[in-house]
Write a protein that holds these residues in place. Structure first.
Motif, short mmCIF file in Angstrom:
data_model
loop_
_atom_site.label_atom_id
_atom_site.label_comp_id
_atom_site.label_asym_id
_atom_site.label_seq_id
_atom_site.Cartn_x
_atom_site.Cartn_y
_atom_site.Cartn_z
N UNK A 115 35.46 -20.42 -14.72
CA UNK A 115 36.54 -20.23 -13.68
C UNK A 115 36.47 -18.72 -13.39
N UNK A 116 37.00 -18.16 -12.37
CA UNK A 116 36.91 -16.81 -11.91
C UNK A 116 37.69 -15.88 -13.18
N UNK A 117 37.09 -14.67 -13.31
CA UNK A 117 37.57 -13.75 -14.27
C UNK A 117 37.74 -12.54 -13.86
N UNK A 118 38.96 -11.90 -13.86
CA UNK A 118 39.38 -10.39 -13.25
C UNK A 118 39.55 -9.60 -14.35
N UNK A 119 39.12 -8.60 -14.22
CA UNK A 119 39.23 -7.47 -15.35
C UNK A 119 39.76 -6.11 -14.81
N UNK A 120 40.94 -5.50 -15.39
CA UNK A 120 41.23 -4.15 -14.74
C UNK A 120 41.88 -3.38 -15.87
N UNK A 121 41.89 -2.03 -15.55
CA UNK A 121 42.49 -1.15 -16.58
C UNK A 121 43.96 -1.51 -16.78
N UNK A 122 44.57 -1.21 -17.86
CA UNK A 122 45.83 -1.67 -18.18
C UNK A 122 46.99 -1.16 -17.44
N UNK A 123 46.76 0.20 -17.11
CA UNK A 123 47.91 0.98 -16.18
C UNK A 123 47.68 0.43 -15.00
N UNK A 124 46.44 0.12 -14.30
CA UNK A 124 46.35 -0.37 -12.93
C UNK A 124 47.05 -1.66 -13.15
N UNK A 125 46.72 -2.65 -13.87
CA UNK A 125 47.17 -3.93 -14.05
C UNK A 125 48.74 -3.98 -14.19
N UNK A 126 49.35 -3.11 -14.80
CA UNK A 126 50.71 -2.92 -14.82
C UNK A 126 51.48 -2.61 -13.67
N UNK A 127 50.83 -1.61 -12.95
CA UNK A 127 51.32 -1.21 -11.51
C UNK A 127 51.08 -2.60 -10.56
N UNK A 128 50.07 -3.17 -10.73
CA UNK A 128 50.17 -4.59 -10.07
C UNK A 128 51.12 -5.66 -10.47
N UNK A 129 51.37 -5.52 -11.48
CA UNK A 129 52.55 -6.67 -11.96
C UNK A 129 53.72 -6.01 -11.31
N UNK A 130 53.94 -4.65 -11.58
CA UNK A 130 55.33 -4.11 -10.89
C UNK A 130 55.48 -4.45 -9.43
N UNK A 131 54.09 -4.41 -9.00
CA UNK A 131 54.29 -4.51 -7.32
C UNK A 131 54.75 -6.03 -6.99
N UNK A 132 54.15 -6.97 -7.93
CA UNK A 132 54.45 -8.34 -7.51
C UNK A 132 55.98 -9.00 -7.88
N UNK A 133 56.21 -8.40 -9.38
CA UNK A 133 57.17 -9.06 -9.95
C UNK A 133 58.47 -8.30 -10.60
#
Ligand SMILES: [Zn+2]
Length: 405
Positions: A185-203
């Motif tokens: 299945x697809x796997x996506x990896x990102x730096x943790x601070x960038x990941x947090x930013x994305x989480x904040x943008x969506x949720x």
């Protein structure tokens, strides 16, 4: 192509994305409102909704009777029709979780990291834990559509390689290749601070803006920069390494070798170092009693707990940290002038002590009055995990430019 990959491919249509996100964002909405909101014809909306229902992505509520006549059928996301894995790789532990399509966690487990380890050990740790969790998810395991991973350090998100993970002392870990081969299945990896930013943008707090900066302040400091709803990576994936911007050339030595980096003054690690320095100078503090004279046990959380009990040293240290964070934030405001800056990570827990100092420094040092809002993360402890789910969910719901397949 697997049926899961096929289901992602099918979603690659702008109209489908518009309809799906209209349902996702509104929570429950009738077909007529979707048509109004998306400016699509009623027939197009009906066709797309029928498709989404047949794929079990969307559910219809039963119509009720109200005094004003028949209530319309409402459409909602069928949140339990698919699941995603989220992994948050910390310094000493890795958190694994499975969430539904609304990023609600249904299973969460933690594994310890035993140092030192090499790339193979690290990949084996991920693979074996995922295998167990897949198995324990029983019949529903076929509904898991992707794996999102938040990783500290520098990440090549396109190729899914952790280029540099300083606290694990590892380089060039081919996480995506290995896990996709193992789990299909697809796997996506990102730096943790960038990941947090994305989480904040969506949720989280970032849902109503198109640009934001999210600071992740824990042992180190990183930032996720979202410009026009997209994560900004920079030329070599190191955009957002704000922890290593130098704010005092005469400051303490940083883990990177330079002196006076932002994170050498404002991180959880810096907070602990300051506490130890004051104690060594003979300062009386509740910290000494609470750590049972084992000074190595002092950390940001203990300092926060002692501050809550009125310990003057702990309060002072947090206020000083707030002032340094304020200086970092003034630099961001002068450089990018975003409408929103979100502070996440362990240090943000002490918001009642750090925020007043941060606001004071912003007021005193901004060259022009600014309207940048500075808030603490809405996602709390699970922020990086929610961000990790979002790496997969954002592609699932926004698949117009998606390469998720
Ligand atoms: Zn540094």
């Amino acid at each position: 192509m697997s049926s899961v990959a096929g289901s992602f491919k099918l979603m690659k249509s702008l109209n489908r994305t518009l309809v799906l996100n209209s349902i996702r964002i509104n929570g429950a909405i009738p077909r007529s409102e979707i048509a109004k909101e998306t400016k699509l014809t009623a027939a197009t909306v009906t066709n797309i909704v029928n498709e989404l229902i047949s794929e079990e992505l969307v559910l219809e509520t039963k119509p009720g009777i109200s005094s004003g006549g028949r209530k319309p059928i409402l459409l909602t996301i069928n949140s339990k029709s698919r699941y995603v894995f989220g992994i948050d790789v910390g310094v000493n532990k890795i958190r694994f979780a499975i969430a539904d399509l609304e990023a609600k966690i249904v299973v969460k487990e933690t594994e310890k990291i035993f140092h030192p380890l090499n790339n193979e050990d690290f990949l084996e740790l991920l693979t074996s834990k995922l295998q167990i969790m897949f198995k324990n998810f029983g019949e529903k395991k076929s509904k898991i559509v992707g794996i999102g991973i938040a990783m500290h350090g520098i990440v090549d998100n396109k190729n899914g390689v952790a280029l540099l993970a300083p606290t694990l002392k590892l380089k060039n870990i081919p996480i995506k290749t290995v896990l996709e081969k193992e789990f299909g299945i697809p796997v996506r990896i990102e730096n943790d601070a960038k990941t947090l930013a994305l989480g904040e943008e969506w949720y989280g707090h970032g849902q109503s803006v198109k640009d934001l900066v999210c600071l992740n302040i824990g042992e180190g400091i990183g930032a996720g920069i979202i410009l026009n709803h997209k994560l900004f990576h920079g030329n070599d994936n190191s955009a957002g390494e704000i922890g290593h911007t130098i704010i005092d050339i005469n400051g303490p030595k940083c883990s990177c070798g330079n002196y006076g980096c932002f994170q050498s003054l404002a991180s959880g690690h810096a907070l602990k170092e300051s506490a130890l320095r004051e104690i060594s100078l003979g300062r009386t503090t509740l910290l000494r009693e609470k750590c049972h004279d084992k000074l190595e046990n002092i950390d940001g959380l203990l300092i926060y707990q002692c501050a809550l009990k009125g310990d003057s040293l702990s309060v002072e240290l947090l206020q000083k940290t707030g002032r340094y964070i304020g200086i970092g934030i003034v630099n961001i405001i002068h450089f990018l002038n975003p409408p929103l800056i979100i502070i996440g990570g362990g240090v943000s827990r002490a918001k009642e002590f750090i925020l007043p100092s941060i606001y004071e420094v912003i007021d005193a040092k901004s060259i022009t009055p600014n309207n940048t809002q500075v808030v603490v993360s809405k996602l709390g402890e699970d922020g990086s995990l929610i961000g990790a789910f979002t790496l997969v969910l954002s592609e699932l719901f926004n698949s117009i430019n998606s390469s998720l397949s």
